[in-house]
Design an enzyme around this catalytic site. Structure first.
Site, PDB file in Angstrom:
ATOM      1  N   ASN A 208       0.830  -1.160  -0.061  1.00 44.20           N
ATOM      2  CA  ASN A 208       0.038  -0.174  -0.109  1.00 44.20           C
ATOM      3  C   ASN A 208       1.034   1.545  -0.324  1.00 44.20           C
ATOM      4  O   ASN A 208       1.972   1.359   0.760  1.00 44.20           O
ATOM      5  CB  ASN A 208      -0.782  -0.232   1.019  1.00 44.20           C
ATOM      6  N   ARG A 209       0.242   2.478   0.349  1.00 45.82           N
ATOM      7  CA  ARG A 209       1.235   3.389  -0.508  1.00 45.82           C
ATOM      8  C   ARG A 209       2.281   4.077   1.083  1.00 45.82           C
ATOM      9  O   ARG A 209       3.188   4.036   0.801  1.00 45.82           O
ATOM     10  CB  ARG A 209       0.385   4.410   0.242  1.00 45.82           C
ATOM     11  N   GLU A 211       3.352   1.819   2.930  1.00 47.78           N
ATOM     12  CA  GLU A 211       4.075   0.154   2.452  1.00 47.78           C
ATOM     13  C   GLU A 211       5.349   0.929   1.807  1.00 47.78           C
ATOM     14  O   GLU A 211       6.818   0.626   2.088  1.00 47.78           O
ATOM     15  CB  GLU A 211       3.844  -0.604   2.638  1.00 47.78           C
ATOM     16  N   ASP A 277      -5.793  -8.464   2.268  1.00 51.67           N
ATOM     17  CA  ASP A 277      -5.607  -9.721   1.341  1.00 51.67           C
ATOM     18  C   ASP A 277      -6.704  -9.804   0.397  1.00 51.67           C
ATOM     19  O   ASP A 277      -6.598 -10.621  -0.034  1.00 51.67           O
ATOM     20  CB  ASP A 277      -6.598 -10.358   2.598  1.00 51.67           C
TER      21      ASP A 277
END
Length: 486
Positions: A208-209, A211, A277
């Site tokens: 994600n952004r 991470e 997920d």
């Protein structure tokens, strides 16, 4: 990217059920404790939750498995649990999933990661975590890699679901990626941490952004910055593609063919738990089914929009995706499977709406039925109708019934303005369906007494009420059939 016709997307959704995927990663147990808050504790300034029910389901990599099976895919799952009650519960939940071959290894003395969420009035009050994130035993890791190396040959794509709880610690990811490469299989990674060299050579990663910012050590205030960071990460570690999930801004796919942006598809956001997920599951299933990465990413974006509109750690089923692609189905959208109906009721309840329920065979809909349903709808904000399946009707009414099949009966009921949801049940009584839906109002005709209404005792447990609807004289299916037969 050119717009893909809805028909082509629907065909792609149906192909996902052909996928076979190996999932390796950190399995968790997600517990949800639901209740009511009506007072503050006299011991401390904290709310007191009166617990009404508890739900447990697979989390972490286990939720990836759950999402894949919801799409109809076949799954092999390799993970590690502790020798505790949570580990036993999680093993049972995973084993109960359809089309799953589980390899859940047990480490003595290890605590199974458990996340317990306390929820009241649709809001999460508190989350309590019980976990042990140290690396699993070295010999257990070796055994896990050997099992995965054997299992990967029987599947098409390997997913590494890393929650940094110890299962994929050390060089385990590189050994698993090497095993997949040796078998000619593709690898999709849901990453964590700032050392992405552990995933070097993977075909696709889904940060994600936040991470991505952590992994590259950069701020990502703009779309251009996100693309630059993803490109740098891809080139540095030899990734085939980087799919960045950007919350309300959608997703960005960076691969050898260039950059593609997918705007967010969520009409409303209730809960983002487990959305990552869902993304990795749909992408992996898409690649395993032979879809191109951009098409798999598009489906994953639609699926993410579906799950954030649900309550708790949810999944996107094939039926959910098809419904999102074909909104023109109108009244037939009210016809739902049981799990879908339970999720819809939870969304309505979160808005503070009062849920009503009634049930029956509804064979040859007549004015008496319509009158009962209109009364029922007047006693609630949303009305769910439990409809007996054809097999159930035959057991109750005899071999000559039903006159109309369950699909036709459901469609006619769904066309009524007084009905908000139709869901079928195959049992002789709707008691289990009532237990799962937990309506506030249970409605039957006045030819019953309150004590005779199936589920009436359950309704009382959570403060609901049984209402008896007045009947129209001479209006019944039996009378209608008799008239037809002369």
């Amino acid at each position: 990217m050119p717009e893909i016709p809805a028909g082509d997307l629907a065909d792609a959704v149906r192909q996902l059920r052909r996928a076979s995927v190996l999932v390796v990663g950190d399995a968790m147990l997600d517990r949800y404790v639901y209740g009511r808050v009506q007072r503050v504790s006299p011991e401390a300034p904290v709310p007191v939750i009166a617990v009404e029910r508890e739900v447990a389901m697979p989390g972490g990599a286990g939720n990836v498995v759950r999402n894949l099976t919801a799409l109809g895919a076949a799954v092999a799952f390799v993970s590690v649990v502790g020798d505790d009650q949570a580990g036993s519960d999680l093993t049972g939940l995973i084993g109960g999933q359809p089309n799953v071959e589980p390899w859940l290894l047990v480490q003595g003395g290890r605590a199974t990661t458990t996340k317990t969420r306390f929820i009241a009035a649709g809001q999460q009050l508190l989350r309590a975590d019980h976990e042990q994130s140290s690396p699993i035993h070295e010999r257990l890791a070796e055994r896990m890699v050997r099992i995965a190396a054997d299992a990967v040959a029987a599947t098409t794509v390997m997913v590494l679901s890393d929650y940094q709880k110890g299962v994929l610690a050390g060089d385990t990811c590189q050994r698993l990626i090497a095993a997949a490469r040796a078998a000619g299989r593709r690898v999709v990674v849901d990453p964590k941490g700032n050392d992405y060299s552990r995933y070097a050579g993977a075909d696709l990663i889904t940060p994600n952004r936040a991470e991505l910012a952590q992994a590259t050590g950069t701020k990502l205030p703009t779309e251009e910055a996100i693309v630059a960071a993803a490109t740098s990460l891809r080139e540095k570690h030899g990734f085939g593609a980087v799919l960045v999930t950007r919350s309300e801004d959608g997703m960005t796919l960076v691969d050898a063919a260039g950059v593609r942006h997918f705007p967010a598809e969520a009409p409303e956001v209730h809960d983002v738990s487990g959305a990552g997920d869902t993304v990795v599951s749909v992408v992996a299933a898409g690649l395993a089914a032979g879809l191109a990465a951009p098409l798999a990413a598009r489906l994953a974006n639609i699926a993410a929009g579906i799950v954030v509109g649900k309550i708790g750690t949810a999944v996107a089923r094939e039926s959910d995706l098809l419904e999102a692609l074909t909104p023109e189905r109108g009244a037939l959208r009210k016809v739902m499977g049981r799990a879908q109906a339970v999720e819809q009721v939870e969304r309505w309840r979160r808005r503070g709406w009062r849920i009503g329920f009634t049930n029956g065979c509804f064979d040859l809909l007549h004015p008496g039925h319509v009158h009962l349903l209109e009364q029922a709808r007047g006693w609630c904000d949303r009305l769910v109708v439990g409809l007996n399946t054809d097999a159930s009707v035959k057991r109750l009414k005899g071999a000559s019934r039903p006159i109309q099949g369950e699909a036709a009966r459901a469609a006619v009921l769904a066309s009524l303005a007084s009905v908000d949801c139709v869901t079928l049940f195959d049992e002789d009584t709707p008691v289990e369906l009532i237990r799962q839906l937990r309506p506030e109002v249970l409605v039957k005709g006045a030819d019953y007494t309150v004590s005779q209404v199936v589920g009436g005792d359950l309704i009382g447990e959570w403060g609901g009420v049984v209402r008896l609807a007045e009947l129209l004289p001479g209006q019944s299916t039996t009378a209608t059939v008799a008239k037809i037969k002369g």
